[in-house]
Write a protein that holds these residues in place. Structure first.
Motif, mmCIF file in Angstrom:
data_model
loop_
_atom_site.group_PDB
_atom_site.id
_atom_site.type_symbol
_atom_site.label_atom_id
_atom_site.label_comp_id
_atom_site.label_asym_id
_atom_site.label_seq_id
_atom_site.Cartn_x
_atom_site.Cartn_y
_atom_site.Cartn_z
ATOM 1 N N PRO A 80 4.136 4.020 0.052
ATOM 2 C CA PRO A 80 5.300 4.926 0.132
ATOM 3 C C PRO A 80 5.503 5.515 1.520
ATOM 4 O O PRO A 80 6.640 5.667 1.981
ATOM 5 C CB PRO A 80 4.979 6.018 -0.891
ATOM 6 C CG PRO A 80 3.938 5.441 -1.784
ATOM 7 C CD PRO A 80 3.147 4.505 -0.926
ATOM 8 N N PRO A 206 0.655 3.186 -9.682
ATOM 9 C CA PRO A 206 1.615 2.111 -9.430
ATOM 10 C C PRO A 206 1.252 0.826 -10.162
ATOM 11 O O PRO A 206 0.073 0.484 -10.325
ATOM 12 C CB PRO A 206 1.538 1.919 -7.911
ATOM 13 C CG PRO A 206 1.076 3.245 -7.392
ATOM 14 C CD PRO A 206 0.114 3.757 -8.430
ATOM 15 N N TRP A 209 -1.689 -1.981 -9.327
ATOM 16 C CA TRP A 209 -2.720 -1.405 -8.474
ATOM 17 C C TRP A 209 -4.132 -1.817 -8.894
ATOM 18 O O TRP A 209 -4.934 -2.211 -8.059
ATOM 19 C CB TRP A 209 -2.614 0.121 -8.514
ATOM 20 C CG TRP A 209 -2.099 0.701 -7.244
ATOM 21 C CD1 TRP A 209 -1.126 0.192 -6.436
ATOM 22 C CD2 TRP A 209 -2.531 1.918 -6.641
ATOM 23 N NE1 TRP A 209 -0.903 1.027 -5.381
ATOM 24 C CE2 TRP A 209 -1.750 2.104 -5.477
ATOM 25 C CE3 TRP A 209 -3.468 2.876 -6.990
ATOM 26 C CZ2 TRP A 209 -1.907 3.206 -4.639
ATOM 27 C CZ3 TRP A 209 -3.620 3.986 -6.158
ATOM 28 C CH2 TRP A 209 -2.855 4.139 -4.997
ATOM 29 N N ILE A 291 1.791 9.674 -3.480
ATOM 30 C CA ILE A 291 2.151 8.724 -4.534
ATOM 31 C C ILE A 291 2.577 9.450 -5.799
ATOM 32 O O ILE A 291 3.575 9.099 -6.426
ATOM 33 C CB ILE A 291 0.966 7.783 -4.835
ATOM 34 C CG1 ILE A 291 0.683 6.909 -3.605
ATOM 35 C CG2 ILE A 291 1.245 6.909 -6.058
ATOM 36 C CD1 ILE A 291 -0.552 6.072 -3.715
ATOM 37 N N GLU A 292 1.827 10.503 -6.161
ATOM 38 C CA GLU A 292 2.136 11.199 -7.407
ATOM 39 C C GLU A 292 3.336 12.136 -7.276
ATOM 40 O O GLU A 292 4.110 12.277 -8.234
ATOM 41 C CB GLU A 292 0.906 11.985 -7.880
ATOM 42 C CG GLU A 292 1.078 12.554 -9.270
ATOM 43 C CD GLU A 292 -0.228 12.952 -9.927
ATOM 44 O OE1 GLU A 292 -0.255 13.060 -11.170
ATOM 45 O OE2 GLU A 292 -1.236 13.145 -9.207
ATOM 46 N N PRO A 294 5.862 12.210 -4.420
ATOM 47 C CA PRO A 294 6.467 11.852 -3.126
ATOM 48 C C PRO A 294 7.621 12.751 -2.724
ATOM 49 O O PRO A 294 7.836 12.991 -1.529
ATOM 50 C CB PRO A 294 6.935 10.406 -3.351
ATOM 51 C CG PRO A 294 7.078 10.272 -4.836
ATOM 52 C CD PRO A 294 5.988 11.125 -5.412
#
Length: 307
Positions: A80, A206, A209, A291-292, A294
């Motif tokens: 990201p 994701p 992953w 990631i969690e 953004p």
């Protein structure tokens, strides 16, 4: 008769214990050119300690940002952030630390000096000598701090995401031979399932992953590298590296998930004060805020780097 049964039981138990490492180990693949050809992206740099898998992307004349990942997840953990920076015109360099991803797994000591040297050796390979911004995630935090402390003239701004800030107790993995056995049989098999533990909401993991993570575990030398890192970096106090960074008076931005159980804020609260940093507590978030959450993190990174 009872003695014979007891002896047979002991022999059977010893036999079971001796074959467990072979059964539990996922290392089945030699990391060679044909395997590396299957990587989704990136190139390879031959450095003094071995091949390093890296990706240099974005506009050729864009301002450079170097991304350093953490303990065991390779450079795809930066997806990201990389996409954001490229969109905004930055040049982005990310790479797999030795022992991870598609980088080599040399049979050496995996400590802070190794990873700091890997950064500089990769920059030299790419003929990069201008100043740049740098970001470190988790274990990448003290690695970045150490690099900046040793090379302050090379770095402009620093971003840290949930940095590793307090040494961990690793007994009995620290015990020779026993540690190798327990690492293979018990610790390593827990790593893929442990990915979800870095998230408050496991549904945020994701897609794909875990599969990509397990791929790197299949390459010979992964377990040895992980164990050496535990013994020679994770079990050491990282505070001196952050003190070294503080002495450089760099502009620093620190993010921390408010529910991070991997590197809890209470163990590293000293960092934000020591570095006199901009600090963002990311709500409803675990160990990987970019990631969690953004929407809370990426705009702040953008603003900080562009000031």
């Amino acid at each position: 008769m009872r003695q014979k049964l007891l002896l047979s039981g002991v022999v059977l138990l010893l036999l079971l214990l001796s074959i467990l490492p072979f059964v539990r180990s996922k290392e089945k693949v030699e990391l060679n050119d044909s395997v590396r050809a299957g990587a989704e992206s990136g190139n390879y740099a031959r450095l003094p300690q071995g091949l390093t898998h890296y990706e240099l992307s974005g506009p050729e004349k864009g301002k450079l940002v170097v991304l350093v990942h953490g303990f065991s997840t390779p450079y795809f953990i930066w997806d990201p952030v990389q996409k954001l920076l490229i969109t905004e015109g930055y040049r982005v360099l990310r790479f797999d630390l030795f022992g991870r991803g598609y980088s080599d797994r040399p049979d050496i000591v995996y400590d802070i000096d190794l990873f700091r040297s890997q950064i500089q050796d990769l920059l030299n390979f790419l003929h990069i000598d201008g100043p740049f911004d740098i970001m470190g995630l988790s274990m990448g935090g003290p690695i970045v701090a150490s690099y900046v402390a040793k090379n302050p003239e090379r770095v402009k701004k620093v971003v840290l995401l949930d940095p590793f800030t307090a040494k961990a107790g690793i007994f009995p993995l620290a015990v020779p031979f026993l540690g190798e056995y327990l690492n293979t049989v018990i610790f390593l098999p827990t790593l893929p399932k442990g990915i979800a533990g870095d998230f408050v909401n496991p549904s945020k993991v994701p897609k794909g992953w875990v599969e990509k993570y397990e791929m790197q575990m299949s390459f010979y030398g992964f377990g040895r590298a992980i164990l050496s890192t535990l013994r020679n970096l994770i079990s050491k106090d990282p505070r001196p590296h952050f003190e070294g960074l503080a002495a450089t008076n760099k502009q620093v931005l620190v993010f921390w998930g408010d529910q991070d159980h991997t590197t809890p804020l209470e163990t590293g609260v000293y960092v934000k004060d020591l570095l006199k940093s901009e600090f963002v507590l990311v709500k409803d978030c675990g160990h990987l805020p970019h990631i969690e959450q953004p929407e809370q993190v990426l705009p702040v990174i953008s603003s900080f780097l562009s000031k």
